[in-house]
Design an enzyme around this catalytic site. Structure first.
Site, PDB file in Angstrom:
ATOM      1  N   ASP A  29       8.155   2.679   2.722  1.00 42.32           N
ATOM      2  CA  ASP A  29       6.876   2.491   3.399  1.00 42.32           C
ATOM      3  C   ASP A  29       7.140   1.941   4.806  1.00 42.32           C
ATOM      4  O   ASP A  29       7.971   1.063   5.004  1.00 42.32           O
ATOM      5  CB  ASP A  29       5.988   1.514   2.619  1.00 42.32           C
ATOM      6  CG  ASP A  29       4.545   1.562   3.094  1.00 42.32           C
ATOM      7  OD1 ASP A  29       3.680   2.041   2.334  1.00 42.32           O
ATOM      8  OD2 ASP A  29       4.272   1.127   4.243  1.00 42.32           O
ATOM      9  N   ILE A  30       6.417   2.480   5.773  1.00 47.08           N
ATOM     10  CA  ILE A  30       6.659   2.116   7.176  1.00 47.08           C
ATOM     11  C   ILE A  30       6.195   0.689   7.480  1.00 47.08           C
ATOM     12  O   ILE A  30       6.703   0.061   8.409  1.00 47.08           O
ATOM     13  CB  ILE A  30       5.985   3.162   8.099  1.00 47.08           C
ATOM     14  CG1 ILE A  30       6.652   3.205   9.460  1.00 47.08           C
ATOM     15  CG2 ILE A  30       4.493   2.946   8.206  1.00 47.08           C
ATOM     16  CD1 ILE A  30       6.245   4.411  10.300  1.00 47.08           C
ATOM     17  N   ASN A  86      -3.608   3.591  -5.205  1.00 48.99           N
ATOM     18  CA  ASN A  86      -4.925   3.318  -4.640  1.00 48.99           C
ATOM     19  C   ASN A  86      -5.726   4.611  -4.598  1.00 48.99           C
ATOM     20  O   ASN A  86      -5.168   5.673  -4.317  1.00 48.99           O
ATOM     21  CB  ASN A  86      -4.790   2.746  -3.222  1.00 48.99           C
ATOM     22  CG  ASN A  86      -4.106   1.389  -3.206  1.00 48.99           C
ATOM     23  OD1 ASN A  86      -4.338   0.572  -4.078  1.00 48.99           O
ATOM     24  ND2 ASN A  86      -3.248   1.162  -2.228  1.00 48.99           N
ATOM     25  N   GLU A  94      -5.617   4.588   2.215  1.00 44.58           N
ATOM     26  CA  GLU A  94      -5.653   4.923   3.639  1.00 44.58           C
ATOM     27  C   GLU A  94      -5.145   6.328   3.900  1.00 44.58           C
ATOM     28  O   GLU A  94      -5.654   7.014   4.789  1.00 44.58           O
ATOM     29  CB  GLU A  94      -4.820   3.919   4.440  1.00 44.58           C
ATOM     30  CG  GLU A  94      -5.485   2.547   4.498  1.00 44.58           C
ATOM     31  CD  GLU A  94      -4.589   1.465   5.073  1.00 44.58           C
ATOM     32  OE1 GLU A  94      -3.447   1.792   5.483  1.00 44.58           O
ATOM     33  OE2 GLU A  94      -5.031   0.314   5.096  1.00 44.58           O
ATOM     34  N   VAL A  95      -4.131   6.739   3.168  1.00 42.17           N
ATOM     35  CA  VAL A  95      -3.576   8.090   3.353  1.00 42.17           C
ATOM     36  C   VAL A  95      -4.076   8.961   2.202  1.00 42.17           C
ATOM     37  O   VAL A  95      -3.785   8.696   1.029  1.00 42.17           O
ATOM     38  CB  VAL A  95      -2.037   8.060   3.387  1.00 42.17           C
ATOM     39  CG1 VAL A  95      -1.495   9.480   3.457  1.00 42.17           C
ATOM     40  CG2 VAL A  95      -1.544   7.238   4.576  1.00 42.17           C
ATOM     41  N   HIS A  99      -0.150   9.073  -3.762  1.00 36.82           N
ATOM     42  CA  HIS A  99       1.160   8.419  -3.705  1.00 36.82           C
ATOM     43  C   HIS A  99       1.160   7.202  -4.615  1.00 36.82           C
ATOM     44  O   HIS A  99       0.131   6.570  -4.839  1.00 36.82           O
ATOM     45  CB  HIS A  99       1.532   8.027  -2.274  1.00 36.82           C
ATOM     46  CG  HIS A  99       0.472   7.238  -1.567  1.00 36.82           C
ATOM     47  ND1 HIS A  99      -0.646   7.824  -1.019  1.00 36.82           N
ATOM     48  CD2 HIS A  99       0.336   5.913  -1.353  1.00 36.82           C
ATOM     49  CE1 HIS A  99      -1.411   6.898  -0.478  1.00 36.82           C
ATOM     50  NE2 HIS A  99      -0.848   5.720  -0.676  1.00 36.82           N
ATOM     51  N   HIS A 101       2.861   3.504  -5.043  1.00 38.83           N
ATOM     52  CA  HIS A 101       3.599   2.418  -4.379  1.00 38.83           C
ATOM     53  C   HIS A 101       4.521   1.766  -5.403  1.00 38.83           C
ATOM     54  O   HIS A 101       4.062   1.383  -6.493  1.00 38.83           O
ATOM     55  CB  HIS A 101       2.647   1.342  -3.872  1.00 38.83           C
ATOM     56  CG  HIS A 101       1.710   1.762  -2.788  1.00 38.83           C
ATOM     57  ND1 HIS A 101       1.918   1.465  -1.459  1.00 38.83           N
ATOM     58  CD2 HIS A 101       0.549   2.457  -2.824  1.00 38.83           C
ATOM     59  CE1 HIS A 101       0.912   1.934  -0.729  1.00 38.83           C
ATOM     60  NE2 HIS A 101       0.071   2.549  -1.536  1.00 38.83           N
TER      61      HIS A 101
HETATM   62  P1  AMP Z   1      -2.621   3.582   0.811  1.00 40.49           P
HETATM   63  O1  AMP Z   1      -3.399   2.441   1.407  1.00 40.49           O
HETATM   64  O2  AMP Z   1      -2.428   3.464  -0.667  1.00 40.49           O
HETATM   65  O3  AMP Z   1      -3.165   4.932   1.228  1.00 40.49           O
HETATM   66  O4  AMP Z   1      -1.164   3.435   1.406  1.00 40.49           O
HETATM   67  C1  AMP Z   1      -0.688   4.205   2.459  1.00 40.49           C
HETATM   68  C2  AMP Z   1       0.674   3.657   2.811  1.00 40.49           C
HETATM   69  O5  AMP Z   1       1.337   4.621   3.614  1.00 40.49           O
HETATM   70  C3  AMP Z   1       0.625   2.353   3.626  1.00 40.49           C
HETATM   71  O6  AMP Z   1       1.332   1.343   2.902  1.00 40.49           O
HETATM   72  C4  AMP Z   1       1.311   2.733   4.933  1.00 40.49           C
HETATM   73  O7  AMP Z   1       2.111   1.681   5.451  1.00 40.49           O
HETATM   74  C5  AMP Z   1       2.136   3.943   4.536  1.00 40.49           C
HETATM   75  N1  AMP Z   1       2.444   4.895   5.596  1.00 40.49           N
HETATM   76  C6  AMP Z   1       1.577   5.468   6.470  1.00 40.49           C
HETATM   77  N2  AMP Z   1       2.217   6.319   7.298  1.00 40.49           N
HETATM   78  C7  AMP Z   1       3.529   6.282   6.929  1.00 40.49           C
HETATM   79  C8  AMP Z   1       4.709   6.945   7.394  1.00 40.49           C
HETATM   80  N3  AMP Z   1       4.679   7.819   8.423  1.00 40.49           N
HETATM   81  N4  AMP Z   1       5.877   6.672   6.773  1.00 40.49           N
HETATM   82  C9  AMP Z   1       5.917   5.803   5.744  1.00 40.49           C
HETATM   83  N5  AMP Z   1       4.859   5.150   5.258  1.00 40.49           N
HETATM   84  C10 AMP Z   1       3.665   5.379   5.836  1.00 40.49           C
END
Ligand code: AMP
Ligand code: ZN
Length: 117
Positions: A29-30, A86, A94-95, A99, A101
């Site tokens: 995770d970034i 999530n 957010e994405v 996925h 975690h």
């Molecule tokens: P969520 O809130 O469950 O959608 O988590 C999305 C996760 O994706 C967050 O923890 C971000 O830090 C991570 N994230 C977003 N963009 C990237 C990326 N380019 N590379 C790695 N992790 C990312």
């Protein structure tokens, strides 16, 4: 799909790739929220857990197995870790690409903390 995790799966965006098989990738995770914070991601674009349907059992299981393998490789298996999916607004997603975690490497505290959504 022009989605950040689809692009990572296609290697169009760099990531610290930890796992790559025909169906699943995993990468760091970034913005890590714990000493170990890995994302386990299906290559097929599914926006949320709501898009999992009949026939997706092998894929859903594969995500768990890959997470478990990475936990062992990172030696956080015996101390323990947390797996989180999530979903949508109340879940704080957010994405919009499904996925898992994998979080660990230190005590993680309460299972959830309430925050504004
Ligand atoms: P969520 O809130 O469950 O959608 O988590 C999305 C996760 O994706 C967050 O923890 C971000 O830090 C991570 N994230 C977003 N963009 C990237 C990326 N380019 N590379 C790695 N992790 C990312
Ligand atoms: Zn996607």
């Amino acid at each position: 799909m022009d989605c950040v995790f689809c692009r990572i799966a296609r290697k169009e965006i760099p990531s610290t790739l930890l796992h790559d098989d025909p169906d699943v990738v995993a990468f760091e995770d970034i913005h890590p929220r714990a000493k170990v914070h890995v994302l386990v991601v299906p290559k097929r674009h599914l926006a949320t857990a709501n898009e999992l349907g009949a026939g997706d059992e092998p894929l859903a299981g594969r995500l768990l197995v890959v997470a478990s393998e990475i936990a062992k490789r990172r030696r956080i298996d015996s101390d323990g870790y947390r797996l989180i999916v999530n979903c949508n607004r109340h879940g704080g997603q957010e994405v919009l690409h499904l996925h898992l975690h994998l979080l660990g490497g230190e005590p993680l505290g309460a299972m959830i903390s309430k925050r504004p959504v």
